[in-house]
Write a protein that holds these residues in place. Sequence first.
Motif, PDB file in Angstrom:
ATOM      1  N   UNK A  21       0.822  -1.208   0.000  1.00  0.00           N
ATOM      2  CA  UNK A  21       0.000   0.000   0.000  1.00  0.00           C
ATOM      3  C   UNK A  21       0.860   1.264   0.000  1.00  0.00           C
ATOM      4  N   UNK A  22       1.978   1.230   0.710  1.00  0.00           N
ATOM      5  CA  UNK A  22       2.891   2.375   0.704  1.00  0.00           C
ATOM      6  C   UNK A  22       3.427   2.642  -0.698  1.00  0.00           C
ATOM      7  N   UNK A  23       3.608   1.560  -1.452  1.00  0.00           N
ATOM      8  CA  UNK A  23       4.134   1.681  -2.814  1.00  0.00           C
ATOM      9  C   UNK A  23       3.052   2.136  -3.783  1.00  0.00           C
ATOM     10  N   UNK A  24       1.911   1.455  -3.773  1.00  0.00           N
ATOM     11  CA  UNK A  24       0.861   1.774  -4.742  1.00  0.00           C
ATOM     12  C   UNK A  24       0.233   3.139  -4.493  1.00  0.00           C
ATOM     13  N   UNK A  72      17.027  -1.065   0.141  1.00  0.00           N
ATOM     14  CA  UNK A  72      15.975  -1.655  -0.674  1.00  0.00           C
ATOM     15  C   UNK A  72      15.193  -0.536  -1.351  1.00  0.00           C
ATOM     16  N   UNK A  73      15.021  -0.648  -2.656  1.00  0.00           N
ATOM     17  CA  UNK A  73      14.439   0.423  -3.453  1.00  0.00           C
ATOM     18  C   UNK A  73      13.162  -0.023  -4.163  1.00  0.00           C
ATOM     19  N   UNK A  74      12.256   0.916  -4.347  1.00  0.00           N
ATOM     20  CA  UNK A  74      11.031   0.661  -5.097  1.00  0.00           C
ATOM     21  C   UNK A  74      11.352   0.723  -6.585  1.00  0.00           C
ATOM     22  N   UNK A  75      10.992  -0.312  -7.318  1.00  0.00           N
ATOM     23  CA  UNK A  75      11.271  -0.323  -8.758  1.00  0.00           C
ATOM     24  C   UNK A  75      10.005  -0.453  -9.596  1.00  0.00           C
ATOM     25  N   UNK A  76       8.854  -0.706  -8.966  1.00  0.00           N
ATOM     26  CA  UNK A  76       7.592  -0.815  -9.705  1.00  0.00           C
ATOM     27  C   UNK A  76       6.440  -0.579  -8.740  1.00  0.00           C
ATOM     28  N   UNK A  77       5.302  -0.181  -9.301  1.00  0.00           N
ATOM     29  CA  UNK A  77       4.143   0.136  -8.457  1.00  0.00           C
ATOM     30  C   UNK A  77       3.122  -0.995  -8.398  1.00  0.00           C
ATOM     31  N   UNK A  78       3.343  -2.055  -9.147  1.00  0.00           N
ATOM     32  CA  UNK A  78       2.437  -3.201  -9.105  1.00  0.00           C
ATOM     33  C   UNK A  78       3.204  -4.439  -9.514  1.00  0.00           C
ATOM     34  N   UNK A  79       2.657  -5.603  -9.192  1.00  0.00           N
ATOM     35  CA  UNK A  79       3.296  -6.851  -9.590  1.00  0.00           C
ATOM     36  C   UNK A  79       3.419  -6.955 -11.100  1.00  0.00           C
ATOM     37  N   UNK A  80       2.381  -6.489 -11.814  1.00  0.00           N
ATOM     38  CA  UNK A  80       2.428  -6.545 -13.276  1.00  0.00           C
ATOM     39  C   UNK A  80       3.530  -5.648 -13.810  1.00  0.00           C
ATOM     40  N   UNK A  81       3.682  -4.458 -13.219  1.00  0.00           N
ATOM     41  CA  UNK A  81       4.749  -3.552 -13.642  1.00  0.00           C
ATOM     42  C   UNK A  81       6.113  -4.193 -13.417  1.00  0.00           C
ATOM     43  N   UNK A  82       6.245  -4.876 -12.279  1.00  0.00           N
ATOM     44  CA  UNK A  82       7.506  -5.549 -11.988  1.00  0.00           C
ATOM     45  C   UNK A  82       7.808  -6.649 -12.988  1.00  0.00           C
ATOM     46  N   UNK A  83       6.793  -7.423 -13.323  1.00  0.00           N
ATOM     47  CA  UNK A  83       6.972  -8.498 -14.308  1.00  0.00           C
ATOM     48  C   UNK A  83       7.349  -7.918 -15.667  1.00  0.00           C
ATOM     49  N   UNK A  84       6.648  -6.862 -16.083  1.00  0.00           N
ATOM     50  CA  UNK A  84       6.944  -6.240 -17.377  1.00  0.00           C
ATOM     51  C   UNK A  84       8.364  -5.684 -17.407  1.00  0.00           C
ATOM     52  N   UNK A  85       8.769  -5.074 -16.295  1.00  0.00           N
ATOM     53  CA  UNK A  85      10.103  -4.493 -16.247  1.00  0.00           C
ATOM     54  C   UNK A  85      11.162  -5.573 -16.422  1.00  0.00           C
ATOM     55  N   UNK A  86      10.991  -6.700 -15.740  1.00  0.00           N
ATOM     56  CA  UNK A  86      11.962  -7.790 -15.860  1.00  0.00           C
ATOM     57  C   UNK A  86      11.898  -8.436 -17.241  1.00  0.00           C
ATOM     58  N   UNK A  87      10.675  -8.623 -17.745  1.00  0.00           N
ATOM     59  CA  UNK A  87      10.500  -9.353 -19.009  1.00  0.00           C
ATOM     60  C   UNK A  87      10.995  -8.557 -20.205  1.00  0.00           C
ATOM     61  N   UNK A 168       1.749   0.597 -15.913  1.00  0.00           N
ATOM     62  CA  UNK A 168       2.610  -0.541 -15.617  1.00  0.00           C
ATOM     63  C   UNK A 168       3.846  -0.567 -16.512  1.00  0.00           C
ATOM     64  N   UNK A 169       3.787   0.096 -17.652  1.00  0.00           N
ATOM     65  CA  UNK A 169       4.937   0.191 -18.551  1.00  0.00           C
ATOM     66  C   UNK A 169       5.813   1.403 -18.237  1.00  0.00           C
ATOM     67  N   UNK A 170       5.372   2.236 -17.298  1.00  0.00           N
ATOM     68  CA  UNK A 170       6.014   3.529 -17.063  1.00  0.00           C
ATOM     69  C   UNK A 170       7.503   3.459 -16.808  1.00  0.00           C
TER      70      UNK A 170
END
Length: 255
Positions: A21-24, A72-87, A168-170
């Motif tokens: 919640x702090x992230x989103x 530890x750093x925030x790199x995405x705002x949602x799980x989908x964003x994180x997956x897209x960033x890695x993929x 999520x692509x941001x």
Amino acid sequence: MPLTSPRRSALVDQVIAQLRNQITSGEWPVGSRIPTEPELVELMGVARNTVREAVRALAHNGLLDIRQGSGTYVIATSELAGVMHRRFAGAEPRHIAELRSTLESSAARLAAERRTERDLVQLDALLARREEAWAGGDAEVFVAADVSLHMAVVTASHNDVLIELYADLGELVADWLRADVGTVLDPAAHLDHARLIEAIRRGDGDAAASEAAGYPFVCLGKDGTGGTGGGKCGEVKDAGGGTDAQGAPVTPVGG
């Protein structure tokens, strides 16, 4: 069913939910360092192992990046964003450009049809911020301002699915722009986005879509590889235009 003592995993899930919640919510924005493990233990009143497990779970899901010796750093705002960033982090720049062109041109057309007065006020403010960021010479500030403006155009489409997808692509888009812009802004390479905003303001969907479709391709080098660090986003003199996602020529008008 009789009540039982909470399982340890349930407590971990609660901590995960609070951290997420702090992230989103934007309280911990992308790029920021979250509180240290001891600080989180004190703030949340839970055991160190519970915090550690929750942080690792969010790192596994792509929201956090644990950097030894740094934090530890925030790199995405949602799980989908994180997956897209890695993929897609290693995807071909031209393929990213084609995706951006497709999404942003569609969003711009819808924005021209659906924008509200409040949307226009926001677009004007973010356009001005982008100009100020460029004048300030800080590449990272400019990238953030540029991404914010494009996100606002998508938001003005009032298509919830498109907005969520683009959000999520941001970070992927931001990373791509960072690689192209480099660390030094070249005044000769700047192009403003005023024509896009004006097309949206007057409700001209065709013009808005055309402007937005060309932006991503200007960021590519002449060989189409992008990522040159040479500030080609918005470079008029040598950009030489490009093609949209359907292969049609476009005018180089921005980054």
